[in-house]
Design an enzyme around this catalytic site. Structure first.
Site, PDB file in Angstrom:
ATOM      1  N   GLU A 151      39.277  48.042  40.335  1.00 38.54           N
ATOM      2  CA  GLU A 151      37.833  48.015  40.658  1.00 38.54           C
ATOM      3  C   GLU A 151      37.532  47.833  42.137  1.00 38.54           C
ATOM      4  O   GLU A 151      36.772  46.939  42.515  1.00 38.54           O
ATOM      5  CB  GLU A 151      37.140  46.934  39.822  1.00 38.54           C
ATOM      6  CG  GLU A 151      37.310  47.173  38.339  1.00 38.54           C
ATOM      7  CD  GLU A 151      36.686  46.093  37.456  1.00 38.54           C
ATOM      8  OE1 GLU A 151      35.947  45.223  37.975  1.00 38.54           O
ATOM      9  OE2 GLU A 151      36.945  46.105  36.246  1.00 38.54           O
TER      10      GLU A 151
ATOM     11  N   GLU B  55      40.846  50.628  29.002  1.00 41.04           N
ATOM     12  CA  GLU B  55      40.095  49.478  28.460  1.00 41.04           C
ATOM     13  C   GLU B  55      39.021  49.954  27.490  1.00 41.04           C
ATOM     14  O   GLU B  55      37.895  49.436  27.479  1.00 41.04           O
ATOM     15  CB  GLU B  55      39.463  48.672  29.609  1.00 41.04           C
ATOM     16  CG  GLU B  55      40.468  48.174  30.628  1.00 41.04           C
ATOM     17  CD  GLU B  55      39.870  47.286  31.717  1.00 41.04           C
ATOM     18  OE1 GLU B  55      38.732  46.806  31.552  1.00 41.04           O
ATOM     19  OE2 GLU B  55      40.561  47.076  32.734  1.00 41.04           O
TER      20      GLU B  55
ATOM     21  N   ASP C 146      36.309  50.665  24.959  1.00 41.84           N
ATOM     22  CA  ASP C 146      35.456  50.088  23.920  1.00 41.84           C
ATOM     23  C   ASP C 146      34.115  50.809  23.985  1.00 41.84           C
ATOM     24  O   ASP C 146      33.747  51.355  25.017  1.00 41.84           O
ATOM     25  CB  ASP C 146      35.317  48.554  24.017  1.00 41.84           C
ATOM     26  CG  ASP C 146      34.995  48.027  25.401  1.00 41.84           C
ATOM     27  OD1 ASP C 146      34.415  48.779  26.216  1.00 41.84           O
ATOM     28  OD2 ASP C 146      35.297  46.854  25.672  1.00 41.84           O
TER      29      ASP C 146
ATOM     30  N   HIS D 234      34.627  51.674  29.378  1.00 42.76           N
ATOM     31  CA  HIS D 234      33.714  50.784  28.644  1.00 42.76           C
ATOM     32  C   HIS D 234      32.450  51.607  28.434  1.00 42.76           C
ATOM     33  O   HIS D 234      31.680  51.810  29.375  1.00 42.76           O
ATOM     34  CB  HIS D 234      33.425  49.521  29.457  1.00 42.76           C
ATOM     35  CG  HIS D 234      34.652  48.674  29.678  1.00 42.76           C
ATOM     36  ND1 HIS D 234      35.297  48.026  28.643  1.00 42.76           N
ATOM     37  CD2 HIS D 234      35.346  48.366  30.794  1.00 42.76           C
ATOM     38  CE1 HIS D 234      36.334  47.359  29.126  1.00 42.76           C
ATOM     39  NE2 HIS D 234      36.398  47.557  30.425  1.00 42.76           N
TER      40      HIS D 234
ATOM     41  N   ASN E 191      42.943  51.367  38.864  1.00 41.61           N
ATOM     42  CA  ASN E 191      42.163  51.252  37.632  1.00 41.61           C
ATOM     43  C   ASN E 191      40.696  50.950  37.950  1.00 41.61           C
ATOM     44  O   ASN E 191      40.412  50.098  38.798  1.00 41.61           O
ATOM     45  CB  ASN E 191      42.766  50.086  36.813  1.00 41.61           C
ATOM     46  CG  ASN E 191      42.227  49.986  35.406  1.00 41.61           C
ATOM     47  OD1 ASN E 191      42.189  50.976  34.680  1.00 41.61           O
ATOM     48  ND2 ASN E 191      41.813  48.783  35.002  1.00 41.61           N
TER      49      ASN E 191
HETATM   50  O1  G2I Z   1      34.911  42.653  32.013  1.00 44.25           O
HETATM   51  C1  G2I Z   1      35.645  43.478  31.164  1.00 44.25           C
HETATM   52  C2  G2I Z   1      36.907  43.998  31.842  1.00 44.25           C
HETATM   53  C3  G2I Z   1      36.534  44.918  33.003  1.00 44.25           C
HETATM   54  N1  G2I Z   1      37.727  45.457  33.624  1.00 44.25           N
HETATM   55  C4  G2I Z   1      38.703  44.485  34.059  1.00 44.25           C
HETATM   56  C5  G2I Z   1      39.058  43.520  32.935  1.00 44.25           C
HETATM   57  O2  G2I Z   1      39.938  42.530  33.409  1.00 44.25           O
HETATM   58  C6  G2I Z   1      37.825  42.886  32.357  1.00 44.25           C
HETATM   59  O3  G2I Z   1      38.232  41.978  31.322  1.00 44.25           O
HETATM   60  C7  G2I Z   1      37.481  40.818  31.168  1.00 44.25           C
HETATM   61  C8  G2I Z   1      38.036  40.022  30.013  1.00 44.25           C
HETATM   62  O4  G2I Z   1      37.856  40.758  28.834  1.00 44.25           O
HETATM   63  C9  G2I Z   1      37.294  38.688  29.888  1.00 44.25           C
HETATM   64  O5  G2I Z   1      37.930  37.861  28.916  1.00 44.25           O
HETATM   65  O6  G2I Z   1      37.561  40.087  32.355  1.00 44.25           O
HETATM   66  C10 G2I Z   1      36.773  38.913  32.315  1.00 44.25           C
HETATM   67  C11 G2I Z   1      36.840  38.268  33.680  1.00 44.25           C
HETATM   68  O7  G2I Z   1      38.159  38.059  34.055  1.00 44.25           O
HETATM   69  C12 G2I Z   1      37.287  37.968  31.220  1.00 44.25           C
HETATM   70  O8  G2I Z   1      36.420  36.860  31.115  1.00 44.25           O
HETATM   71  C13 G2I Z   1      36.992  35.630  31.389  1.00 44.25           C
HETATM   72  C14 G2I Z   1      35.867  34.660  31.645  1.00 44.25           C
HETATM   73  O9  G2I Z   1      35.142  35.111  32.798  1.00 44.25           O
HETATM   74  C15 G2I Z   1      36.407  33.313  31.927  1.00 44.25           C
HETATM   75  O10 G2I Z   1      35.352  32.396  32.079  1.00 44.25           O
HETATM   76  C16 G2I Z   1      37.323  32.893  30.793  1.00 44.25           C
HETATM   77  O11 G2I Z   1      37.954  31.666  31.117  1.00 44.25           O
HETATM   78  O12 G2I Z   1      37.767  35.186  30.311  1.00 44.25           O
HETATM   79  C17 G2I Z   1      38.387  33.959  30.548  1.00 44.25           C
HETATM   80  C18 G2I Z   1      39.333  33.631  29.401  1.00 44.25           C
HETATM   81  O13 G2I Z   1      38.625  33.640  28.192  1.00 44.25           O
END
Ligand code: G2I
Length: 464
Positions: A160, A265, A267, A238, A202
């Site tokens: 990103e 990714e 969805d 997404h 990515n």
């Molecule tokens: O935002 C969707 C995806 C966009 N592309 C990059 C990916 O890495 C991203 O994934 C999401 C995860 O699915 C989430 O699970 O990225 C977020 C940010 O890293 C993730 O959220 C984080 C929360 O922000 C945190 O507060 C939390 O501690 O997930 C963590 C673990 O649950």
């Protein structure tokens, strides 16, 4: 048009594009009837993956689906910078290692996500800038890719980095402010640390030909023309309630640059169109011979970061949704590929190394006794990463060492695949136990990172 004719047409399209990309492949022209996502994808030479949240690995319903349907996994969060280097220089691999073990025990390949991203940085990195941040981020790439070396199918080296909207430009971030070459520096460091992994860029909102995807396309084209080691582009996908009509054409234009493409990714917003959109993405991937796999961002609706969007292929109960069936059918109907074995990425010199003045001979002359070494440098103001290629002469080696005399003010801060003695002036690098013994003409690589400038260094190699 009957079914056979559709299939033949699709196979022809795939074959033509693969040949255009200079890739050899075998086509399998029979329709298949796999009954799981992974079997159907594998029959067509692809993988089908899911993002895995570490804590879900103790949920039986979840793990049953994961192992039955998916032959690739990626850590939803566990390999990100904040998870793997919470304090500078203190690396934590617990979550990532657990996922790799799960994958190895269940025949799944692993995508690595993500070495560098402007989000999910540990606090210490968020507060850094300039050459301190540049060194820290390259060190992060080197350490993490080295830790997982040999276990990762593809790494999202940079995630990103482009802005949304119409600019087609890089996104502002602390990483970007270290200099526009930060992305290529990261790719060089990742290649040196894990030469066997495919290295991907990515991003999201790249689901068709638009300003953002064109900005990325131009970067990838530039990288390929200059030999920056990039092997693949990830399209997060997404998606909302429609699919761009040029989704497949966009994948194809990247593939035509000589990189693999992957849906990384996936969805999709629930609603009337969900199953069709999932199928459309799957068909597009199948129709592009360099589209090597699809990953959904989670397993069941209730595992998804998108919460109430119900954006995935399984209900919380584990039941398959209509979208599951549409993806499975699209996999089974698609043309197959058997890609040629992983082609190593370009190994041409880094951006600061002048191009050779004479083209290399097509058949190298027999090497001298002993060994030779050549260096390729990736430099920025205040630092560098050096990749050194060691080539054994006609007698092979039992061991080797390479001496490099650094200019005043330069200092080695980190070395991989060799042991350094000294850090300034003349530094001597000795093989480690697994890369000392080389057959005649065989090549191995090691690398080091440093502060200051290493411009003009000439390595000398001695064999033992
Ligand atoms: O935002 C969707 C995806 C966009 N592309 C990059 C990916 O890495 C991203 O994934 C999401 C995860 O699915 C989430 O699970 O990225 C977020 C940010 O890293 C993730 O959220 C984080 C929360 O922000 C945190 O507060 C939390 O501690 O997930 C963590 C673990 O649950």
């Amino acid at each position: 048009m009957n079914h056979k004719r559709v299939l033949r047409l699709a196979v022809t399209v795939a074959a033509t594009s693969a040949l255009a990309a200079g890739m050899t492949m075998t086509l399998t022209s029979t329709a298949s009837a796999g009954t799981t996502l992974k079997a159907s994808a594998a029959e067509k030479g692809r993988y089908f993956g899911a993002a895995v949240a570490g804590q879900k690995l103790s949920d039986n319903t979840y793990v049953t689906i994961l192992n039955r349907e998916f032959n690739s996994v990626v850590a939803e969060n566990d390999m990100k910078w904040d998870a793997t280097e919470p304090q500078q220089g203190r690396f934590v691999y617990t979550g990532g290692d657990r996922l790799v073990s799960h994958a190895q025990a269940n025949g799944q390949s692993v995508r690595g996500h993500a070495l560098l991203w402007y989000q999910q940085q540990p606090g210490w990195a968020q507060n850094m800038s300039g050459s301190a941040l540049r060194s820290a981020m390259i060190n992060h790439v080197t350490q993490v890719a080295t830790h997982f070396r040999g276990k990762i199918h593809s790494w999202d080296v940079v995630n990103e980095a482009f802005a949304d909207g119409n600019s087609g430009a890089r996104r502002d971030s602390n990483l970007q402010r270290t200099g526009n070459d930060w992305i290529e520096a990261a790719f060089y460091a990742a290649r040196a640390a894990d030469p066997g992994a495919k290295l991907c860029y990515n991003d999201y909102n790249t689901d068709g030909i638009n300003a953002k995807s064109t900005g990325i396309y131009n970067m990838v084209r530039d990288f390929r023309s200059r030999g920056v080691p990039i092997d693949c582009v990830g399209f997060q996908s997404h998606l909302g309630t429609s699919l761009a009509s040029d989704y497949q054409a966009n994948l194809q234009r990247f593939a035509d640059l000589g990189v693999d493409v992957q849906i990384t990714e996936l969805d999709v917003m629930s609603g009337g169109n969900q199953a069709n959109i999932f199928a459309g993405v799957t068909r597009a991937c199948m129709n592009v011979s360099r589209c090597t796999g699809i990953t959904t961002w989670g397993v069941r609706d209730c595992d998804s970061w998108r919460g109430s969007d119900n954006a995935l292929l399984f209900e919380c109960s584990g039941n398959k949704k209509a979208a599951y069936t549409s993806v499975l059918n699209a996999l089974n109907a698609g043309p197959g590929i058997t890609p040629s074995p992983t082609t190593p990425g370009p190994t041409t010199p880094g951006p600061t190394t002048p191009p050779p003045t004479t083209p290399p001979p097509t058949t190298p002359p027999p090497g001298p006794d002993g060994c030779t070494a050549s260096v390729s440098l990736n430099s920025w103001t205040g630092g560098f990463v050096a990749s050194v290629k060691v080539t054994a002469g006609s007698a092979g080696t039992n061991g080797w060492n390479v001496s490099v005399t650094l200019p005043g003010g330069a200092s080695v801060t980190n070395t991989w695949s060799a042991t350094a003695s000294g850090s300034t002036g003349t530094v001597r690098f000795t093989n480690v136990n697994y890369n000392g013994r080389l057959g005649a003409g065989q090549v191995t690589e090691f690398g080091f990172q440093g502060t200051g400038s290493a411009a003009g260094v000439t390595p000398t190699c001695t064999a033992s």
